[in-house]
Design a protein around this motif. Structure first.
Motif, PDB file in Angstrom:
ATOM      1  N   THR A 280       0.917  -1.362   0.163  1.00  0.00           N
ATOM      2  CA  THR A 280       0.056   0.324  -0.177  1.00  0.00           C
ATOM      3  C   THR A 280       0.651   1.523  -0.080  1.00  0.00           C
ATOM      4  OG1 THR A 280      -1.454  -1.243   1.374  1.00  0.00           O
ATOM      5  CG2 THR A 280      -1.744   1.177   1.396  1.00  0.00           C
ATOM      6  N   VAL A 284       0.982   4.428  -2.495  1.00  0.00           N
ATOM      7  CA  VAL A 284       0.843   5.746  -2.679  1.00  0.00           C
ATOM      8  C   VAL A 284       2.034   6.841  -3.370  1.00  0.00           C
ATOM      9  CG1 VAL A 284       0.683   7.608  -0.617  1.00  0.00           C
ATOM     10  CG2 VAL A 284      -0.482   5.407  -0.512  1.00  0.00           C
ATOM     11  N   LEU A 315      -6.395   0.928  -3.691  1.00  0.00           N
ATOM     12  CA  LEU A 315      -5.346   0.725  -2.293  1.00  0.00           C
ATOM     13  C   LEU A 315      -6.532   0.494  -1.466  1.00  0.00           C
ATOM     14  CD1 LEU A 315      -3.930   4.370  -2.318  1.00  0.00           C
ATOM     15  CD2 LEU A 315      -2.862   2.699  -2.130  1.00  0.00           C
ATOM     16  N   ALA A 353      -6.401   5.404   1.903  1.00  0.00           N
ATOM     17  CA  ALA A 353      -7.175   4.249   0.677  1.00  0.00           C
ATOM     18  C   ALA A 353      -8.464   5.615   0.234  1.00  0.00           C
ATOM     19  CB  ALA A 353      -7.487   3.425   0.996  1.00  0.00           C
TER      20      ALA A 353
END
Length: 560
Positions: A280, A284, A315, A353
């Motif tokens: 994740t 990003v 995400l 997210a």
């Protein structure tokens, strides 16, 4: 629009070393290096201020971080704003450093976590997250100062954050190359039997100031040529952005495969949460390399625009799976320090997210909502970090409370409860819990709980093994010394190795009786004094090297 650095920009003008800002920055670097060496010397020699952990830890944090913030902010922040920010940063160092020492149980000159030695330095976890927190906060402060407003425009945040990151990386690279050159020089002189430079590089009074001053100098030089740093940043972002389609494809493929494979293989790894969190975080970062300041718009290639929008959507399921994974572990085994930290990271991840999905569904503009999401999440991250390293959400406090609740409710039986967790990972809170448990008189397992709590309190470190402790006589009987006829120094045999900070790497014969070892006396340093190489008798692995220190004590100085 691309720019090329001119010869004038690439040169180093006299203004770098003659103007007022330059002199202040370099002077600050010299002062920081001198103070850090003084602190190191006091720690090594056990003199003031190292004798007072509540003073030493805050000082160490202040002189690690505040001078760097001062050097970076000088010339960008007006005087009043600069001193307010420095005062706030110093105050944070005092609060965090004092609490960090308090929580590990420093009291009356002893460490509650074993070893019989003071815990003076801030924990490694605090140093790491403090560095991350100060980086985020400093970028926010610089951007606000640039725009002359409390909440800056997003392009200013982007510019400040990435420029500061590139400066730090280039400065670290400069320091690394400097030391490679110094070691090369030492090697060259050794070819002609001159070892003065090699000896100099082993001296802390040289190493610490030179490293700090070199970093400060590099930080200054990269700041006076922002155009060059901006060019490097642009190139780096463009290169990294083209990794986004590949990463999106891999993550998308992973999520598509889950309905066919199920989640059991994922849980079987026992580290699913950390892997998902790492993935994740990568998404990003790569999304932001494509989005940049939010002003690139249609200049971005179509494949990157599509990949970024899709990655924003991916995400959320990745974060939700990570949350589910952590929830399962907590339900089975309760909270631990690592799981509390993972939960804090997941809180930041879910903020990203949700914000990025919100940005992806907007059709009129390309991911414009990423900008407010990044700013809000930056402030959220700072709040979480502050909570984690104060009593508000200290992982040790939360995990100890949860584990005690599980024990008291019968969710985990006394014979399966991890009392060592309270002793070695619960900090002061775990120590206090054990002190209460050893006096418990009610409940069906009260006697067992008292015994296990008392046994945990008696342990000096988490590597203790069962069996009688070794002493000078048992060590002499169980260690075979080579060459034949040689013997180990009486001080080495009699030394209390149980309390050693390197207990985990010591051969078993130094800690327990009835354990055989082989010892080899060899002069490894060429100074006429033999070192002791020790290993377990039936172990073909490493040998532990012991050296005689200036205070007359032996210490494990390395392994072979």
């Amino acid at each position: 629009m691309h720019t090329t650095a001119t010869d004038e920009e690439l040169s180093i003008p006299k203004a770098i070393v003659t103007n007022r800002v330059a002199r202040l920055r370099l002077l600050t670097g010299l002062l920081q290096g001198a103070v850090l060496y003084a602190l190191y010397f006091s720690l090594k020699s056990a003199n003031w201020p190292a004798t007072n952990a509540y003073l030493f830890a805050p000082l160490a944090l202040i002189f690690l971080f505040v001078p760097v913030l001062f050097i970076s902010g000088l010339g960008h922040l007006e005087s009043r704003r600069m001193w307010i920010w420095m005062a706030v940063a110093a105050l944070l160092c005092v609060v965090l450093g004092t609490y960090d020492i308090w929580r590990i149980g420093f009291i009356e000159g002893r460490s509650w976590l074993g070893g019989g030695t003071f815990k003076r330095m801030p924990s490694g976890l605090l140093l790491f997250f403090a560095a991350a927190g100060f980086y985020i906060a400093h970028a926010l402060v610089l951007a606000a100062a640039k725009d002359q407003r409390r909440i800056a425009r997003y392009p200013s945040y982007f510019e400040s954050a990435w420029q500061l990151l590139i400066q730090i990386k280039l400065s670290a690279l400069f320091v690394g190359v400097l030391w490679l050159i110094l070691w090369l020089g030492a090697t060259l002189f050794m070819l002609v039997k001159l070892n003065f430079l090699q000896k100099l590089l082993d001296q802390s009074w040289f190493v610490i100031p030179v490293t700090v001053f070199a970093f400060s100098t590099a930080l200054h030089i990269t700041d006076v040529r922002p155009g060059i740093v901006r060019g490097i940043r642009s190139l780096l972002l463009v290169l990294m952005s083209w990794l986004l389609p590949i990463t999106t494809l891999i993550v998308g493929g992973f999520l598509i495969s889950l309905p066919f494979t199920g989640l059991e293989p994922l849980w079987a790894t026992r580290h699913a949460t950390s892997v998902l969190l790492g993935s994740t975080a990568v998404l990003v970062v790569l999304i932001n390399t494509a989005f940049q300041s939010g002003e690139v718009g249609k200049e971005v290639a179509r494949v990157l625009r599509v990949s970024a929008r899709l990655a924003c959507v991916l995400l959320l399921p990745m974060t939700l799976i990570a949350i589910y994974s952590l929830t399962l572990r907590v339900q089975q085994y309760g909270w631990t320090n690592d799981r509390v930290i993972a939960a804090a990271c997941l809180l930041v991840a879910i903020a990203y997210a949700c914000g990025y999905v919100w940005a992806a569904v907007e059709r009129d503009a390309w991911l414009a909502r990423i900008a407010p999401t990044n700013v809000l999440t930056a402030f959220l991250t700072l709040a979480i970090l502050l909570a984690m390293f104060t009593p508000i959400a200290d992982p040790a406090r939360l995990s100890v409370a949860n584990q005690l609740t599980r024990l008291e409710s019968g969710k985990v039986s006394a014979d399966k409860f991890d009392f060592d967790f309270l002793r070695f990972e619960g900090a002061r809170y775990g120590e206090d819990a054990l002190q209460k448990l050893k006096t418990q008189t009610t409940g069906t397992d009260a006697e067992l709980i008292r015994k296990r709590a008392e046994a945990a309190l008696q342990k000096k470190n988490k590597w203790n093994k069962d069996g009688p402790a070794a002493n000078a006589q048992t060590r002499a009987d169980s260690i075979t010394v080579w060459p034949k006829g040689a013997s180990l120094p009486a001080a080495f045999l009699a030394q209390n190795w149980t309390d050693s900070s390197s207990n985990y790497m010591l051969p078993e014969c130094l800690k327990r009786q009835d354990q055989k070892c082989n010892a080899y006396l060899l002069d490894l340093k060429g100074d006429g004094e033999a070192e002791i190489l020790l290993k377990n008798a039936h172990d073909y692995g490493r040998l532990v090297v012991f050296s005689l220190e200036s205070d007359g004590k032996w210490s494990a100085s390395g392994t072979i």
